[in-house]
Design an enzyme around this catalytic site. Structure first.
Site, PDB file in Angstrom:
ATOM      1  N   HIS A  17     -10.613  -1.005  -0.427  1.00  0.00           N
ATOM      2  CA  HIS A  17     -10.192  -0.017   0.578  1.00  0.00           C
ATOM      3  C   HIS A  17     -11.341   0.273   1.540  1.00  0.00           C
ATOM      4  O   HIS A  17     -11.438   1.362   2.082  1.00  0.00           O
ATOM      5  CB  HIS A  17      -9.746   1.295  -0.057  1.00  0.00           C
ATOM      6  CG  HIS A  17      -8.639   1.156  -1.042  1.00  0.00           C
ATOM      7  ND1 HIS A  17      -8.849   0.928  -2.376  1.00  0.00           N
ATOM      8  CD2 HIS A  17      -7.292   1.205  -0.881  1.00  0.00           C
ATOM      9  CE1 HIS A  17      -7.683   0.842  -3.009  1.00  0.00           C
ATOM     10  NE2 HIS A  17      -6.722   1.003  -2.127  1.00  0.00           N
ATOM     11  N   GLU A  39       2.620  -8.627   3.300  1.00  0.00           N
ATOM     12  CA  GLU A  39       1.938  -8.633   4.586  1.00  0.00           C
ATOM     13  C   GLU A  39       2.222  -9.912   5.366  1.00  0.00           C
ATOM     14  O   GLU A  39       2.222  -9.911   6.602  1.00  0.00           O
ATOM     15  CB  GLU A  39       0.432  -8.444   4.384  1.00  0.00           C
ATOM     16  CG  GLU A  39       0.048  -7.074   3.817  1.00  0.00           C
ATOM     17  CD  GLU A  39       0.346  -6.885   2.335  1.00  0.00           C
ATOM     18  OE1 GLU A  39       0.650  -7.885   1.650  1.00  0.00           O
ATOM     19  OE2 GLU A  39       0.277  -5.730   1.859  1.00  0.00           O
TER      20      GLU A  39
HETATM   21  C1  LIG Z   1      -1.746  -6.674  -0.918  1.00  0.00           C
HETATM   22  C2  LIG Z   1      -1.619  -5.194  -0.990  1.00  0.00           C
HETATM   23  N1  LIG Z   1      -0.843  -4.547  -0.095  1.00  0.00           N
HETATM   24  C3  LIG Z   1      -0.753  -3.208  -0.112  1.00  0.00           C
HETATM   25  C4  LIG Z   1      -1.439  -2.466  -1.034  1.00  0.00           C
HETATM   26  C5  LIG Z   1      -1.355  -0.939  -1.027  1.00  0.00           C
HETATM   27  N2  LIG Z   1      -0.625  -0.447  -2.187  1.00  0.00           N
HETATM   28  C6  LIG Z   1      -1.253  -0.098  -3.325  1.00  0.00           C
HETATM   29  S1  LIG Z   1      -0.206   0.333  -4.545  1.00  0.00           S
HETATM   30  C7  LIG Z   1       1.142   0.088  -3.546  1.00  0.00           C
HETATM   31  C8  LIG Z   1       2.516   0.306  -4.099  1.00  0.00           C
HETATM   32  C9  LIG Z   1       2.821  -0.616  -5.247  1.00  0.00           C
HETATM   33  O1  LIG Z   1       4.042  -0.287  -5.839  1.00  0.00           O
HETATM   34  P1  LIG Z   1       4.622  -1.047  -7.092  1.00  0.00           P
HETATM   35  O2  LIG Z   1       4.300  -2.494  -7.035  1.00  0.00           O
HETATM   36  O3  LIG Z   1       6.042  -0.694  -7.236  1.00  0.00           O
HETATM   37  O4  LIG Z   1       3.776  -0.485  -8.316  1.00  0.00           O
HETATM   38  P2  LIG Z   1       3.644   1.001  -8.854  1.00  0.00           P
HETATM   39  O5  LIG Z   1       2.518   1.637  -8.088  1.00  0.00           O
HETATM   40  O6  LIG Z   1       4.941   1.691  -8.670  1.00  0.00           O
HETATM   41  O7  LIG Z   1       3.257   0.869 -10.288  1.00  0.00           O
HETATM   42  C10 LIG Z   1       0.744  -0.318  -2.268  1.00  0.00           C
HETATM   43  C11 LIG Z   1       1.639  -0.590  -1.156  1.00  0.00           C
HETATM   44  C12 LIG Z   1      -2.236  -3.179  -1.950  1.00  0.00           C
HETATM   45  N3  LIG Z   1      -2.949  -2.552  -2.912  1.00  0.00           N
HETATM   46  N4  LIG Z   1      -2.311  -4.529  -1.914  1.00  0.00           N
END
Ligand SMILES: Cc1ncc(C[n+]2csc(CCOP(=O)(O)OP(=O)(O)O)c2C)c(N)n1
Lengths: 355, 430
Positions: free
Chosen positions: A147, A78
């Site tokens: 959230h 972000e």
């Molecule tokens: C600071 C932040 N930004 C955005 C999100 C929203 N978000 C939750 S999970 C996710 C994807 C994460 O992907 P990854 O790190 O590859 O882990 P995976 O879910 O594939 O295990 C996002 C964008 C969040 N939880 N925290």
């Protein structure tokens, strides 16, 4: 308005424009679509906004329509999203970054507070940051503490940022267009609880879709609602109610239910604030209730309460009351105990009227 | 307009015009999937440097892929951890239990028993095997997809389900989103919804352990998508500067919701290669090969414990299902990816290995699967006695105000009284 490509393509008044019934997501999508087609400097970026069209679908179809260099996914960073938007703005683009949830905006705070908010000031107008940061905010979807937050007061506290919060599809479209056209950085918080339908505060009742409500009638084409202008939701004499976002619908329902002749203002923009509309209303009613979902301490309600007390003191017949979320993180299972619902609001209304 | 004094796009018109690169995944819904571009290395072919080596000696391994289990289901090479059959069977059991747990919790969410769930299907090895290779009191700072650690460390399933249902038995008092567990007794740090925040914290814990002359190390996990966050880079630089006794696990399951690994830099280099720039040890392992994952963790843990410093491990795996119950992956990726994934399934691979060495058979596997399903079912029944989300059996309203601070300040006292009054008005009988 900075860009020269814009021409007014609405030759008739807003009232005459043909309308479509849209929910808030569709209205936001429509505003983005219109601004992208009118102004080639508008670009959209954020986590999952491209091919997928955003986790709430607000950018659906836009990448296909405008291409990958105007609507694109970003790394999950972000700070980078907002910092890059500042840089693009410095070049002359008009970025509309999305932060997936307001709860995830914090890694971008330095870029917003120290940079976007101050470019104009520190460069004496040489550089500006014409970005609009869109982000869903607020609770009521069992999203737990990450959230559900309403962090608007963090942003209203920062000089140089504007903060806008719509409460209807009609306003979401017009305000988003105005925010994008605005040359200052705007935080545009979308109350996700009312994306699909307004909310009367009774969480145990089924959601009524926007289509059933007149505020879902969204004029087609381009229109903007000026930032800094409140909307009179209801004219009344008994007390002024100041609210924004989801709470506008809740206070309206509670006032109706209790048969209170309230004068309800939907602030729509917190900074710059429509102080005239507030003063006019409070001078008329002599009583003022302020309602927000965010936590209470140093919330925007504190600012509103101070302003009303400073500027309308001699018209007040009762102490100003604030109804807010509690000063805790947003709990998961007890989210409706946290939420400032009909009982909390009703009690405050009684207190104001009894004073 | 204030910006872009030269912004007419015509400046330097005799120079070539620039183009923005926006990554694009190879396959979208409906596409034929062909993973032949992925370099699947030969099991056993990767060298295993000494645990006390210079970090730079691991550089080639950061772009290689450490594998142990071959297509013939035998274990090969210097990374074979040579575990005894009982340990292998225990690993299989924990992975199977994790999968059975996920299946049932997912269904529970669909049946309206809770608001949210996240599976780790296909990625079980990346949490179960490290949890077995670490000491049980090594501190872990997981993301939301390492339920396998808790299960391996023997955290009761009933407690997990109570948390998922946010019911009155939930030790976290119904405050957290489902699956955001915490168990200090199991050296398992409280999970945050904000991505990557746990990574510098793990480094800090490891630094503290070093400051105090302790012997425990720390390990953290995050998705490849989350490595884009600044927090992860903060973790790397602190780990490097203080030679912290920490393991940074990047679970590269290819997808971050709808964004493929290219949006975290995966088009340019591997995630393990981040280690090279920071001058720390880096290993890239087949995350669906439980033996390779175990061996890599063991290597890194021994190194950290001997004051050799941090290791970054990339676990190359695949997110076999949706991101969460809120996600529909058919909207953005080809369904064939899962079936075509060239590194197989970690549970099947370990099972086949045990069978190949004569320590297991299909009947025992069926019995194990049944036993796991029964265990989860029994735990679910037990937990449901404490209620499911939204059915009244939650923690008392007052608990909402506790733990904001150590003591309840006056304003929270007042607000608690308000909440309890509202409850009495809404439910006068209760
Ligand atoms: C600071 C932040 N930004 C955005 C999100 C929203 N978000 C939750 S999970 C996710 C994807 C994460 O992907 P990854 O790190 O590859 O882990 P995976 O879910 O594939 O295990 C996002 C964008 C969040 N939880 N925290």
């Amino acid at each position: 308005m900075a860009s020269s490509v814009i021409e007014d393509d609405t030759p008739f008044g807003l009232e005459d424009a043909p309308t479509r019934s849209l929910n808030m997501i569709e209205a936001i999508n429509d505003a983005l679509d219109i601004m992208m087609s009118r102004d080639p400097s508008v670009i959209i970026m954020g986590e999952d906004v491209g091919f997928f069209g955003g986790v709430f679908r607000c950018t659906a179809g836009l990448q296909e329509k405008y291409g990958k260099t105007r609507v694109f996914d970003t790394p999950i960073n972000e700070c980078g999203i907002i910092g890059a938007a500042v840089g693009m703005g410095a070049y002359g683009l008009r970025p509309v970054p999305e932060i997936q949830f307001a709860d995830y905006i914090y890694p971008g705070l330095d870029q917003l507070i120290s940079e976007a908010a101050r470019l104009r000031y520190r460069s004496a107008g040489e550089f500006i940051a014409p970005l609009t940061v869109r982000s869903p905010f607020g609770g009521g979807i069992f999203g737990g503490q990450t959230h559900s937050q309403s962090p608007e007061a963090l942003f209203t506290h920062v000089s140089g940022l504007k903060t806008v919060i719509p409460s209807t599809p009609h306003d979401a479209k017009g305000l988003l267009i105005a925010a994008i056209e605005d040359d200052d950085p705007v935080i545009f918080f979308e109350p996700k609880r009312i994306y699909n339908g307004p909310f009367d505060g009774y969480y145990d009742k089924p959601v009524q879709p926007w289509k059933k409500f007149p505020q879902s009638k969204v004029p087609e084409g381009y229109y903007s609602i000026p930032l800094g202008k409140a909307r009179k939701v209801r004219d009344g004499e008994a007390m002024t109610i100041l609210a924004y976002g989801t709470m506008v619908h809740v206070v309206e329902a509670v006032a109706r239910e209790k048969g209170i002749d309230a004068d309800i203002l939907d602030l729509r923009t917190l900074v710059p604030l429509d102080i005239e509309a507030i003063e006019e209303s409070v001078e008329k009613t002599g009583r003022c209730l302020i309602v927000h979902e965010a936590t209470r301490t140093s919330g925007f309600g504190a600012e509103l309460s101070a302003l009303v007390t400073e500027r309308c003191f001699y018209h007040l017949e009762a102490p100003v009351e604030r109804v807010t979320g509690f000063d805790t993180p947003y709990p998961h299972s007890l989210e409706w105990a946290f939420f400032p619902g009909p009982i909390r609001i009703g009690e405050a209304m009684d207190k104001i009227l009894e004073a | 307009m204030a910006n872009g004094p030269t912004g007419n796009g015509q400046v330097g018109h005799n120079r070539p015009s620039l183009r923005l690169h926006v990554p694009e995944p190879k396959f979208r819904p409906g596409d034929e999937v062909d993973f032949s571009h992925l370099a699947v290395t030969k099991p056993g072919a990767q060298p295993r440097p000494d645990e006390s080596c210079e970090a730079s000696e691991t550089n080639p391994l950061a772009t290689d892929l450490v594998r142990v289990l071959g297509d013939d289901n035998q274990a090969y090479g210097p990374w074979d951890p040579r575990l005894d059959p009982d340990t292998l069977r225990a690993m299989l059991e924990k992975m199977a239990l994790t999968r059975a747990f996920d299946e049932r919790m997912y269904r529970g969410q669909r049946q309206g028993k809770t608001s949210f769930y996240m599976k780790c299907t296909g990625e079980e090895a990346t949490s179960v095997a490290p949890a077995m290779a670490l000491a049980s009191d090594d501190m872990v700072f997981p993301s939301y997809r390492q339920q396998g650690i808790l299960i391996t460390r023997g955290y009761p399933l009933v407690e997990m389900i109570n948390q998922i249902y946010s019911n009155r038995g939930d030790k976290l008092k119904g405050r957290q989103l489902p699956i955001m567990y915490s168990s200090r007794a199991h050296s398992f740090f409280t999970i945050s919804g904000n991505l990557a925040t746990q990574t510098p914290q793990a480094v800090g814990w490891a630094m503290a352990s070093a400051i105090r002359g302790d012997s425990r190390i720390a390990a953290t996990w995050l998705g490849e998508g989350s490595t884009a966050e600044g927090d992860f880079h903060s973790a790397c630089i602190f780990a490097a500067v203080y030679n912290a006794p920490v393991i940074l696990n990047v679970v590269n399951n290819q997808w971050a919701i709808s964004s493929f690994s290219g949006f975290a830099g995966g088009e340019r280099t591997t995630f393990a290669a981040r280690a090279v720039g920071y001058g720390i040890a880096g290993l890239r392992v087949d995350g669906n090969d439980p033996l390779a994952v175990y061996a890599a963790t063991q290597w890194a843990a021994n190194r950290a414990r001997a004051n050799g410093g941090p290791t970054l491990i990339e676990h190359f795996t695949y997110r076999a299902e949706g991101h969460s119950t809120s996600d529909d992956p058919t909207a953005y990726r080809s369904a064939q990816e899962h079936t075509e994934w060239p590194l197989g399934d970690p549970i099947m691979r370990l099972k086949d290995h045990l069978i190949a060495i004569g320590e297991w058979d299909e009947d025992r596997q069926s019995a194990l699967d049944l036993e796991c399903a029964e265990k989860v079912k029994a735990a679910t029944k037990e937990a449901e006695k404490n209620g499911i989300l939204g059915h009244g059996l939650h923690h008392p309203f007052h608990t909402m105000f506790e733990d904001v601070y150590e003591d309840l300040p006056w304003h929270l006292e007042e607000q608690a009284a308000q909440a309890i009054r509202e409850r009495k008005i809404k439910w006068p009988q209760a």
